[in-house]
Every structure is written in structure tokens, then in C-alpha cells.
Design a protein around this motif. Structure first.
Motif, PDB file in Angstrom:
ATOM      1  N   PRO A 154       0.597  -1.315   0.152  1.00  0.00           N
ATOM      2  CA  PRO A 154      -0.104   0.155  -0.295  1.00  0.00           C
ATOM      3  C   PRO A 154       0.966   1.239   0.129  1.00  0.00           C
ATOM      4  CG  PRO A 154      -0.030  -1.021   2.190  1.00  0.00           C
ATOM      5  CD  PRO A 154       0.860  -1.828   1.450  1.00  0.00           C
ATOM      6  N   GLU A 155       0.237   2.262  -0.217  1.00  0.00           N
ATOM      7  CA  GLU A 155       1.047   3.707  -0.506  1.00  0.00           C
ATOM      8  C   GLU A 155       1.584   4.151   0.870  1.00  0.00           C
ATOM      9  OE1 GLU A 155      -1.303   6.647  -2.399  1.00  0.00           O
ATOM     10  OE2 GLU A 155       0.028   8.234  -1.490  1.00  0.00           O
ATOM     11  N   TYR A 156       0.654   3.943   2.220  1.00  0.00           N
ATOM     12  CA  TYR A 156       0.637   4.201   3.116  1.00  0.00           C
ATOM     13  C   TYR A 156       0.307   3.093   4.365  1.00  0.00           C
ATOM     14  CZ  TYR A 156      -3.874   6.208   2.535  1.00  0.00           C
ATOM     15  OH  TYR A 156      -5.206   6.143   2.171  1.00  0.00           O
ATOM     16  N   ALA A 157       0.619   3.229   5.671  1.00  0.00           N
ATOM     17  CA  ALA A 157      -0.052   2.173   6.490  1.00  0.00           C
ATOM     18  C   ALA A 157      -0.428   3.276   7.682  1.00  0.00           C
ATOM     19  CB  ALA A 157       1.232   1.614   7.259  1.00  0.00           C
ATOM     20  N   SER A 158      -1.592   2.494   8.254  1.00  0.00           N
ATOM     21  CA  SER A 158      -2.183   3.448   9.127  1.00  0.00           C
ATOM     22  C   SER A 158      -2.666   2.598  10.561  1.00  0.00           C
ATOM     23  CB  SER A 158      -3.774   3.941   8.658  1.00  0.00           C
ATOM     24  OG  SER A 158      -3.598   4.361   7.269  1.00  0.00           O
ATOM     25  N   ALA A 159      -2.868   3.292  11.777  1.00  0.00           N
ATOM     26  CA  ALA A 159      -3.425   2.848  12.985  1.00  0.00           C
ATOM     27  C   ALA A 159      -4.406   3.626  13.681  1.00  0.00           C
ATOM     28  CB  ALA A 159      -2.156   2.446  13.821  1.00  0.00           C
ATOM     29  N   VAL A 160      -5.399   3.126  14.031  1.00  0.00           N
ATOM     30  CA  VAL A 160      -6.459   4.134  14.236  1.00  0.00           C
ATOM     31  C   VAL A 160      -6.984   3.596  15.926  1.00  0.00           C
ATOM     32  CG1 VAL A 160      -8.798   4.899  14.094  1.00  0.00           C
ATOM     33  CG2 VAL A 160      -7.528   4.215  12.279  1.00  0.00           C
ATOM     34  N   ALA A 161      -7.322   4.651  16.899  1.00  0.00           N
ATOM     35  CA  ALA A 161      -7.762   4.032  18.093  1.00  0.00           C
ATOM     36  C   ALA A 161      -8.701   5.340  18.818  1.00  0.00           C
ATOM     37  CB  ALA A 161      -6.448   4.431  19.155  1.00  0.00           C
ATOM     38  N   LEU A 162      -9.608   4.870  19.429  1.00  0.00           N
ATOM     39  CA  LEU A 162     -10.765   5.724  19.947  1.00  0.00           C
ATOM     40  C   LEU A 162     -10.839   5.698  21.509  1.00  0.00           C
ATOM     41  CD1 LEU A 162     -13.561   6.916  18.742  1.00  0.00           C
ATOM     42  CD2 LEU A 162     -14.690   4.774  19.626  1.00  0.00           C
ATOM     43  N   VAL A 163     -10.987   6.833  21.992  1.00  0.00           N
ATOM     44  CA  VAL A 163     -11.083   7.076  23.829  1.00  0.00           C
ATOM     45  C   VAL A 163     -12.355   7.514  23.869  1.00  0.00           C
ATOM     46  CG1 VAL A 163      -9.965   7.702  25.541  1.00  0.00           C
ATOM     47  CG2 VAL A 163      -8.789   7.595  23.317  1.00  0.00           C
ATOM     48  N   LEU A 164     -13.027   6.693  24.910  1.00  0.00           N
ATOM     49  CA  LEU A 164     -14.225   7.266  25.407  1.00  0.00           C
ATOM     50  C   LEU A 164     -13.991   7.674  26.615  1.00  0.00           C
ATOM     51  CD1 LEU A 164     -16.077   3.848  24.643  1.00  0.00           C
ATOM     52  CD2 LEU A 164     -16.202   5.985  23.314  1.00  0.00           C
ATOM     53  N   PHE A 165     -14.829   8.937  26.793  1.00  0.00           N
ATOM     54  CA  PHE A 165     -14.578   9.828  28.262  1.00  0.00           C
ATOM     55  C   PHE A 165     -16.117  10.654  28.542  1.00  0.00           C
ATOM     56  CE2 PHE A 165     -12.478  11.714  24.685  1.00  0.00           C
ATOM     57  CZ  PHE A 165     -12.601  13.021  24.722  1.00  0.00           C
ATOM     58  N   ASN A 166     -15.843  11.170  29.639  1.00  0.00           N
ATOM     59  CA  ASN A 166     -17.190  12.026  30.049  1.00  0.00           C
ATOM     60  C   ASN A 166     -16.634  13.502  30.205  1.00  0.00           C
ATOM     61  OD1 ASN A 166     -19.116  10.073  30.217  1.00  0.00           O
ATOM     62  ND2 ASN A 166     -18.224   9.169  31.972  1.00  0.00           N
ATOM     63  N   GLN A 167     -15.356  13.682  30.602  1.00  0.00           N
ATOM     64  CA  GLN A 167     -14.928  14.912  30.751  1.00  0.00           C
ATOM     65  C   GLN A 167     -14.905  15.927  29.470  1.00  0.00           C
ATOM     66  OE1 GLN A 167     -11.168  15.374  32.573  1.00  0.00           O
ATOM     67  NE2 GLN A 167     -11.540  13.706  34.144  1.00  0.00           N
ATOM     68  N   HIS A 168     -14.773  17.186  29.456  1.00  0.00           N
ATOM     69  CA  HIS A 168     -14.727  18.266  28.419  1.00  0.00           C
ATOM     70  C   HIS A 168     -12.958  17.981  27.938  1.00  0.00           C
ATOM     71  CE1 HIS A 168     -15.662  21.400  25.541  1.00  0.00           C
ATOM     72  NE2 HIS A 168     -14.563  21.737  26.225  1.00  0.00           N
ATOM     73  N   LEU A 169     -12.922  17.717  26.664  1.00  0.00           N
ATOM     74  CA  LEU A 169     -11.528  17.780  25.999  1.00  0.00           C
ATOM     75  C   LEU A 169     -11.484  18.859  25.045  1.00  0.00           C
ATOM     76  CD1 LEU A 169      -8.587  16.437  26.381  1.00  0.00           C
ATOM     77  CD2 LEU A 169      -9.425  14.967  24.281  1.00  0.00           C
ATOM     78  N   GLU A 170     -10.384  19.733  25.121  1.00  0.00           N
ATOM     79  CA  GLU A 170     -10.236  20.751  24.355  1.00  0.00           C
ATOM     80  C   GLU A 170      -9.413  20.272  23.069  1.00  0.00           C
ATOM     81  OE1 GLU A 170     -11.592  23.927  23.704  1.00  0.00           O
ATOM     82  OE2 GLU A 170     -12.650  23.919  25.699  1.00  0.00           O
ATOM     83  N   ILE A 171      -9.392  20.703  21.802  1.00  0.00           N
ATOM     84  CA  ILE A 171      -8.511  20.194  20.844  1.00  0.00           C
ATOM     85  C   ILE A 171      -7.018  20.573  21.243  1.00  0.00           C
ATOM     86  CG2 ILE A 171      -8.254  22.062  19.153  1.00  0.00           C
ATOM     87  CD1 ILE A 171      -9.198  18.606  18.198  1.00  0.00           C
ATOM     88  N   ASP A 172      -6.935  21.744  21.796  1.00  0.00           N
ATOM     89  CA  ASP A 172      -5.430  22.134  22.211  1.00  0.00           C
ATOM     90  C   ASP A 172      -4.993  20.942  23.038  1.00  0.00           C
ATOM     91  OD1 ASP A 172      -5.756  24.352  20.550  1.00  0.00           O
ATOM     92  OD2 ASP A 172      -5.901  25.664  22.340  1.00  0.00           O
ATOM     93  N   GLN A 173      -5.539  20.543  23.933  1.00  0.00           N
ATOM     94  CA  GLN A 173      -5.356  19.611  25.063  1.00  0.00           C
ATOM     95  C   GLN A 173      -4.945  18.428  24.254  1.00  0.00           C
ATOM     96  OE1 GLN A 173      -8.917  19.868  27.243  1.00  0.00           O
ATOM     97  NE2 GLN A 173      -7.887  20.691  29.015  1.00  0.00           N
ATOM     98  N   LEU A 174      -5.525  18.044  23.487  1.00  0.00           N
ATOM     99  CA  LEU A 174      -5.363  16.758  22.505  1.00  0.00           C
ATOM    100  C   LEU A 174      -3.740  17.163  21.909  1.00  0.00           C
ATOM    101  CD1 LEU A 174      -5.833  13.773  21.173  1.00  0.00           C
ATOM    102  CD2 LEU A 174      -7.214  15.194  19.586  1.00  0.00           C
TER     103      LEU A 174
END
Ligand code: SF4
Length: 212
Positions: free
Chosen positions: A182-202
Motif C-alpha cells: 500500500p502507499e501508506y500504513a495506518s493505525a486508529v484508536a478511539l477513546v471514550l470519556f465524560n470530561q470536556h476535552l479541548e483540541i489544544d489539550q489533545l
């Protein structure tokens, strides 16, 4: 409120330097994932096509379904890391080249997901089956060695990861099939939570992972 992040990060490994495309998205309503829950189709695909079926506690038919896991959470963060296969051109065996890229990406995305999980007191779904033990205890009919640390993959909980990536990250997953690299390889994850998360914190968490 901004809810997506697209970055390119440099990662110096022991035997090569790669650039990783990082895509992340925050969700404030996990019920959107119900449209991507395909229990029967994914269970059948695992049963018919995967050597891990019934041999790992993290995989079907032992894995929990997404619906039973998400009910305790309101929000989520999906992260996808990908890298061009050209960084692995020195590995002549194409299968081994893809495997090497996948090992690196899965490890990086897991570090990131576990960091988000800790930060938000959440629960992560990772990329691929659990790799905490050299050989899963399931194979010798013994209980899981690290039940509090073990996490399922997104696929093992019956989410259609391909469609989620297409729809929310504008990222198409590619596979190694018919001995074609393939042209590229990938890996994906998902995190579930209840708190508020800002994109800057990520973004801060991602920066920490890539500066290690
Ligand atoms: S922690 Fe060990 S025993 Fe438990 S699922 Fe992972 S590999 Fe298997």
C-alpha cells in the motif's frame, strides 16, 4: 468550537526516521457511532478470516461490544496515525515492510490513546489485538493476566473503522493484499470519556508523544 486536528510529526526511531500524518477528531455525542456498529458482519469476518479468533481475550467472540462499552460515556476522541511506506523501502520483503510500519504506528497510537485515557479518566479502544503478553493466556485456557490494562481494538468491538475514517477523518485505510504494497500504513484508536476535552489539550498530548 474546533474539533479536528491535522498535523505532520517527525519520529526518530532506532533504525529510521519517519514522518507521521496525525488526524484527530473530538465527538461530544457517542451515539453517532451506533451507525457504525456492525456486529454480525464483523463477527463473521473475524471468524472466517482472522487467526486470532477465539485465541485472544481481546478478540471476538470474547471481546465486549461497542454498545456495552459506550453506555458509560458521553464523548470520544478518534485518532489516526499514518506513514508513507517509502520510509520502509530498505525492507525488501513487502509483507515485513508493512508489518514494521504497523508495529510502529500501533505502538504510537496506543501511547497517545492511553495518555488521553489517563487525562480524561476514560477508556480506550486500540489498534489490533492486545499485545501485553508474549502469548495470550487465552490460548492455554487461563484467565487474562492484565484485565485492568487490556483493551479491545475498535474492530473487536464491532465498529466499522474503515467507514469511520472515511467519514470523519477524510482518511482511507489501505491494506496489504495480493502482495501489493500500500502507499501508506495506518493505525486508529478511539477513546471514550465524560470530561470536556479541548483540541489544544489533545495537541499537547500528541506533542508529548512525538517528543519522547
Ligand atoms: S493481557 Fe495478556 S492475557 Fe490478557 S488479553 Fe492481553 S495478551 Fe491476552
Amino acid at each position: 468550537m474546533e474539533d479536528t486536528i491535522f498535523l505532520e510529526k517527525k519520529k526518530v526511531l532506532t533504525n529510521r526516521t519517519i514522518f507521521v500524518k496525525v488526524k484527530g477528531k473530538l465527538f461530544t455525542d457517542v451515539s453517532i457511532f451506533h451507525n457504525y456498529f456492525e456486529e454480525d458482519r464483523i463477527e463473521k469476518a473475524c471468524k472466517e478470516g482472522c487467526p486470532n479468533y477465539g485465541k485472544k481475550w481481546s478478540c471476538p467472540p470474547f471481546s465486549k461490544s461497542f454498545l456495552s462499552l459506550e453506555k458509560d460515556y458521553t464523548s470520544a476522541c478518534m485518532i489516526c496515525f499514518s506513514t508513507q511506506m517509502e520510509y520502509y523501502a530498505d525492507i525488501k520483503n513487502k509483507y515485513l515492510a508493512v508489518k514494521a510500519a504497523n508495529v510502529t504506528l500501533k505502538s504510537l497510537v496506543e501511547k497517545c490513546a492511553r495518555a488521553v485515557e489517563t487525562y480524561t479518566d476514560g477508556y480506550s479502544l486500540l489498534s489490533g489485538s492486545c499485545r501485553l503478553c508474549k502469548s495470550c493466556q487465552c490460548k492455554i485456557n487461563l484467565p487474562c493476566k492484565h484485565p485492568e490494562k487490556m483493551r479491545y481494538s475498535m474492530e473487536a468491538t464491532a465498529l466499522n473503522v474503515q467507514k469511520l475514517c472515511d467519514d470523519f477523518l477524510n482518511h482511507h485505510l489501505l491494506w496489504y493484499t495480493d502482495k501489493v504494497l500500500p502507499e501508506y500504513a495506518s493505525a486508529v484508536a478511539l477513546v471514550l470519556f465524560n470530561q470536556h476535552l479541548e483540541i489544544d489539550q489533545l495537541s499537547d498530548i500528541l506533542n508529548d508523544i512525538f517528543s519522547e
